[in-house]
Write an enzyme that holds these catalytic residues in place. Structure first.
Site, short mmCIF file in Angstrom:
data_model
loop_
_atom_site.label_atom_id
_atom_site.label_comp_id
_atom_site.label_asym_id
_atom_site.label_seq_id
_atom_site.Cartn_x
_atom_site.Cartn_y
_atom_site.Cartn_z
N GLU A 47 -7.05 -10.47 18.72
CA GLU A 47 -8.41 -11.03 18.75
C GLU A 47 -8.62 -11.85 17.48
OE1 GLU A 47 -10.49 -7.29 18.92
OE2 GLU A 47 -10.39 -7.00 16.75
N HIS B 26 0.82 -1.23 0.00
CA HIS B 26 0.00 0.00 0.00
C HIS B 26 0.84 1.27 0.00
CE1 HIS B 26 -3.42 -2.56 1.96
NE2 HIS B 26 -3.29 -2.80 0.68
N SER C 171 -6.61 -7.07 10.40
CA SER C 171 -8.01 -7.46 10.55
C SER C 171 -8.46 -8.32 9.37
CB SER C 171 -8.89 -6.20 10.63
OG SER C 171 -8.65 -5.38 9.47
C1 BV8 Z 1 -7.97 -2.74 -5.36
C2 BV8 Z 1 -3.97 3.39 2.29
C3 BV8 Z 1 -8.26 -3.22 -7.66
C4 BV8 Z 1 -2.68 3.81 2.82
C5 BV8 Z 1 -5.25 1.37 2.50
C6 BV8 Z 1 -11.85 -7.80 -3.55
C7 BV8 Z 1 -10.77 -7.75 -4.42
C8 BV8 Z 1 -10.16 -6.55 -4.73
C9 BV8 Z 1 -10.63 -5.34 -4.14
C10 BV8 Z 1 -11.70 -5.40 -3.28
C11 BV8 Z 1 -12.30 -6.61 -2.96
N1 BV8 Z 1 -13.31 -6.34 -2.10
C12 BV8 Z 1 -13.35 -5.03 -1.82
C13 BV8 Z 1 -12.39 -4.42 -2.53
C14 BV8 Z 1 -12.11 -3.00 -2.52
C15 BV8 Z 1 -11.12 -2.59 -1.44
C16 BV8 Z 1 -11.33 -3.28 -0.12
O1 BV8 Z 1 -10.65 -4.24 0.19
N2 BV8 Z 1 -12.24 -2.76 0.68
C17 BV8 Z 1 -12.47 -3.29 2.02
C18 BV8 Z 1 -12.74 -2.15 2.98
C19 BV8 Z 1 -13.64 -4.26 1.92
N3 BV8 Z 1 -9.78 -2.82 -1.91
C20 BV8 Z 1 -9.20 -1.85 -2.68
O2 BV8 Z 1 -9.77 -0.86 -3.05
C21 BV8 Z 1 -7.76 -2.08 -3.06
N4 BV8 Z 1 -7.57 -1.84 -4.47
O3 BV8 Z 1 -8.53 -3.73 -5.06
O4 BV8 Z 1 -7.69 -2.40 -6.68
C22 BV8 Z 1 -9.51 -2.52 -8.03
C23 BV8 Z 1 -9.41 -1.26 -8.56
C24 BV8 Z 1 -10.61 -0.62 -8.95
C25 BV8 Z 1 -11.84 -1.26 -8.78
C26 BV8 Z 1 -11.90 -2.53 -8.21
C27 BV8 Z 1 -10.73 -3.19 -7.83
C28 BV8 Z 1 -6.85 -1.08 -2.36
C29 BV8 Z 1 -6.74 -1.40 -0.92
C30 BV8 Z 1 -5.70 -0.46 -0.27
C31 BV8 Z 1 -6.43 0.57 0.53
N5 BV8 Z 1 -5.48 1.43 1.23
N6 BV8 Z 1 -4.49 2.27 3.08
C32 BV8 Z 1 -2.87 4.32 4.20
O5 BV8 Z 1 -3.37 5.46 4.34
O6 BV8 Z 1 -2.51 3.59 5.11
S1 BV8 Z 1 -5.90 0.11 3.40
C33 BV8 Z 1 -5.72 0.32 5.06
O7 BV8 Z 1 -6.26 -0.85 5.67
C34 BV8 Z 1 -4.26 0.32 5.48
O8 BV8 Z 1 -3.34 0.21 4.44
C35 BV8 Z 1 -4.15 -0.92 6.35
O9 BV8 Z 1 -2.92 -1.48 6.26
C36 BV8 Z 1 -5.20 -1.76 5.74
C37 BV8 Z 1 -5.61 -2.99 6.49
O10 BV8 Z 1 -5.87 -2.63 7.81
P1 BV8 Z 1 -5.03 -3.42 8.95
O11 BV8 Z 1 -3.60 -3.22 8.66
O12 BV8 Z 1 -5.51 -4.81 9.03
O13 BV8 Z 1 -5.38 -2.58 10.22
P2 BV8 Z 1 -6.70 -2.69 11.13
O14 BV8 Z 1 -6.72 -1.51 12.03
O15 BV8 Z 1 -7.89 -3.00 10.26
O16 BV8 Z 1 -6.46 -4.01 12.01
C38 BV8 Z 1 -5.41 -4.05 12.94
C39 BV8 Z 1 -5.39 -5.45 13.50
O17 BV8 Z 1 -4.30 -5.56 14.41
C40 BV8 Z 1 -6.64 -5.80 14.27
O18 BV8 Z 1 -7.08 -7.09 13.88
C41 BV8 Z 1 -6.18 -5.81 15.74
O19 BV8 Z 1 -6.87 -6.79 16.51
C42 BV8 Z 1 -4.75 -6.21 15.59
N7 BV8 Z 1 -3.85 -5.73 16.66
C43 BV8 Z 1 -3.91 -4.54 17.31
N8 BV8 Z 1 -2.87 -4.48 18.20
C44 BV8 Z 1 -2.17 -5.64 18.08
C45 BV8 Z 1 -2.79 -6.45 17.10
N9 BV8 Z 1 -2.33 -7.67 16.76
C46 BV8 Z 1 -1.23 -8.12 17.41
N10 BV8 Z 1 -0.58 -7.41 18.36
C47 BV8 Z 1 -1.02 -6.17 18.72
N11 BV8 Z 1 -0.37 -5.49 19.68
#
Ligand code: BV8
Ligand code: ZN
Length: 253
Positions: A215, A118, A189
Site C-alpha cells: 500500500e 535495529h 511503513s
Molecule cells: C533514536 C525494535 C536517537 C526491535 C524498533 C526523528 C529522528 C530520530 C528519532 C525519532 C524521530 N522521530 C521520532 C523519533 C523517535 C523514534 C521513532 O521513530 N518513533 C516513531 C514511532 C515516530 N525513533 C527512535 O526512538 C529510534 N532511536 O532515534 O535514537 C534518539 C535517542 C534518544 C532520544 C531521541 C533520539 C529507535 C528506533 C528503533 C525502534 N525499534 N524495533 C524489534 O523489537 O523489532 S522499530 C520497529 O519498527 C521494528 O524494528 C520495525 O522494523 C520498525 C519499522 O516498522 P516496519 O518494518 O516498517 O514494519 P511495519 O509493520 O510498520 O510496516 C510493514 C510494511 O510492510 C507496511 O507498510 C505494509 O504495507 C508492508 N507490507 C506488508 N506485507 C507486505 C508489505 N510490503 C510488501 N510486500 C508484502 N507482502
C-alpha cells in the site's frame, strides 16, 4: 502493478544500489508485521513494548512478546524476496543491504553483508555486566531470563525506541544511501526514524528511489516510484531486470 520503463532502465544500469527493508519483506514468510491488523500483539503499539522503560517495568511481558516472536521464527524461512536480494548482492558491483528487521531472514536467505539498524532477535545480553547470551527466552515459570554470572536481567540485543542505533551501522547505511544511483525501499511503513531518513538521503543525492509496498506509505509522496504489490513477487522481477544487463556472478570475487 509492474515496474515502469524508467524504473526498469535504472534497474538495468545502476552501478550502486542501496536497499532498506522493513517487516513487510518477511510477511510472506509468515512473520507478522508491526503495524498490520493481524497478530495477537496488535493490541500493543510497538512503541509500548519495544522500549527500555516498558522492559524494566514489566520484563516478563516484554520477554513474552520476544519469546512469541522467536517461536514464530522457528517455523519460517526466507521467501523469494530475501533470496532475490541475496542474488542482487552477488551481481551488483556496489550493493548495500540495510534492514530494520531483527529476524535474521536476510542472512538465512544468503545475504552476506547485512546492516542491521535495529539489532537481531537471536542475540541477547545482560543489562548489568553485558555478558552476551544466545537463544534465551522466558523460563518455564514465565519469568524473564537472568544472567548466569551476575543475576542481572537479560535483554534482547535490539534497538528500542529512545535508544541510539549502532553508530557504525547507521553511518554505513547513510553513506551507501548518499552514493547510490538506485535506492530500493521494500516493505516498510516508513514511520520509524532515523531509518526512514535513508531513502530521503538517497533522493536528495539524486538517486532513483523505488518503493515496493502492498500500500502507499508515509514516504510514497517523496520517492521516485511506488510499486504496489507483494515483495515476494516484485523483488524477483527487479532481479530479472538487473540480470538483463549483467552476467551471472560478474561481481563474485
Ligand atoms: C533514536 C525494535 C536517537 C526491535 C524498533 C526523528 C529522528 C530520530 C528519532 C525519532 C524521530 N522521530 C521520532 C523519533 C523517535 C523514534 C521513532 O521513530 N518513533 C516513531 C514511532 C515516530 N525513533 C527512535 O526512538 C529510534 N532511536 O532515534 O535514537 C534518539 C535517542 C534518544 C532520544 C531521541 C533520539 C529507535 C528506533 C528503533 C525502534 N525499534 N524495533 C524489534 O523489537 O523489532 S522499530 C520497529 O519498527 C521494528 O524494528 C520495525 O522494523 C520498525 C519499522 O516498522 P516496519 O518494518 O516498517 O514494519 P511495519 O509493520 O510498520 O510496516 C510493514 C510494511 O510492510 C507496511 O507498510 C505494509 O504495507 C508492508 N507490507 C506488508 N506485507 C507486505 C508489505 N510490503 C510488501 N510486500 C508484502 N507482502
Ligand atoms: Zn550479568
Amino acid at each position: 502493478m509492474t515496474i515502469s520503463a524508467k524504473g526498469i532502465s535504472v534497474l538495468e544500469s545502476a552501478a550502486s544500489v542501496c536497499v532498506l527493508t522493513g517487516a513487510g519483506i518477511s510477511a510472506e514468510s509468515g512473520v507478522p508485521t508491526f503495524r498490520g491488523k493481524e497478530g495477537l500483539w496488535s493490541k500493543f503499539k510497538p512503541e509500548e513494548l519495544a522500549n527500555f522503560r516498558a522492559f524494566i517495568n514489566n520484563p516478563d511481558l516484554v520477554w513474552e512478546w520476544y519469546t512469541y516472536r522467536k517461536n514464530v521464527m522457528k517455523d519460517v524461512k526466507p521467501n523469494p524476496a530475501h533470496l532475490a536480494l541475496a542474488e542482487m548482492e552477488r551481481i551488483v558491483e556496489d550493493f548495500t543491504l540495510v534492514t530494520q528487521n531483527v529476524d535474521n531472514l536476510h542472512q538465512r536467505g544468503g545475504s552476506r553483508n547485512v546492516y542491521e539498524l535495529h539489532g537481531n532477535i537471536e542475540r541477547s545480553y545482560c543489562i548489568d555486566c553485558r555478558r552476551p547470551e544466545q537463544n534465551v527466552m522466558l523460563d518455564e515459570q514465565g519469568k524473564a531470563p537472568r544472567c548466569k554470572s551476575c543475576g542481572g536481567l537479560i535483554r534482547p540485543d535490539v534497538v528500542w525506541f529512545g535508544e541510539l542505533l549502532p553508530y557504525e551501522t547507521f553511518q554505513m547505511g547513510a553513506a551507501a544511501a548518499a552514493r547510490c544511483d538506485l535506492f530500493l525501499l521494500i516493505g516498510t511503513s516508513g514511520i520509524v526514524y532515523p531509518a526512514a531518513s535513508l531513502p530521503l538521503v538517497a533522493r536528495d543525492h539524486g538517486a532513483y528511489v523505488l518503493e515496493v509496498n502492498q500500500e502507499y506509505t508515509d514516504l510514497s509522496s517523496r520517492v521516485s516510484e511506488t510499486i504496489v504489490g507483494k515483495a515476494g513477487v516484485i523483488v524477483p522481477e527487479m532481479l530479472a531486470s538487473m540480470k538483463n544487463t549483467r552476467k551471472r556472478g560478474t561481481n563474485s570475487e
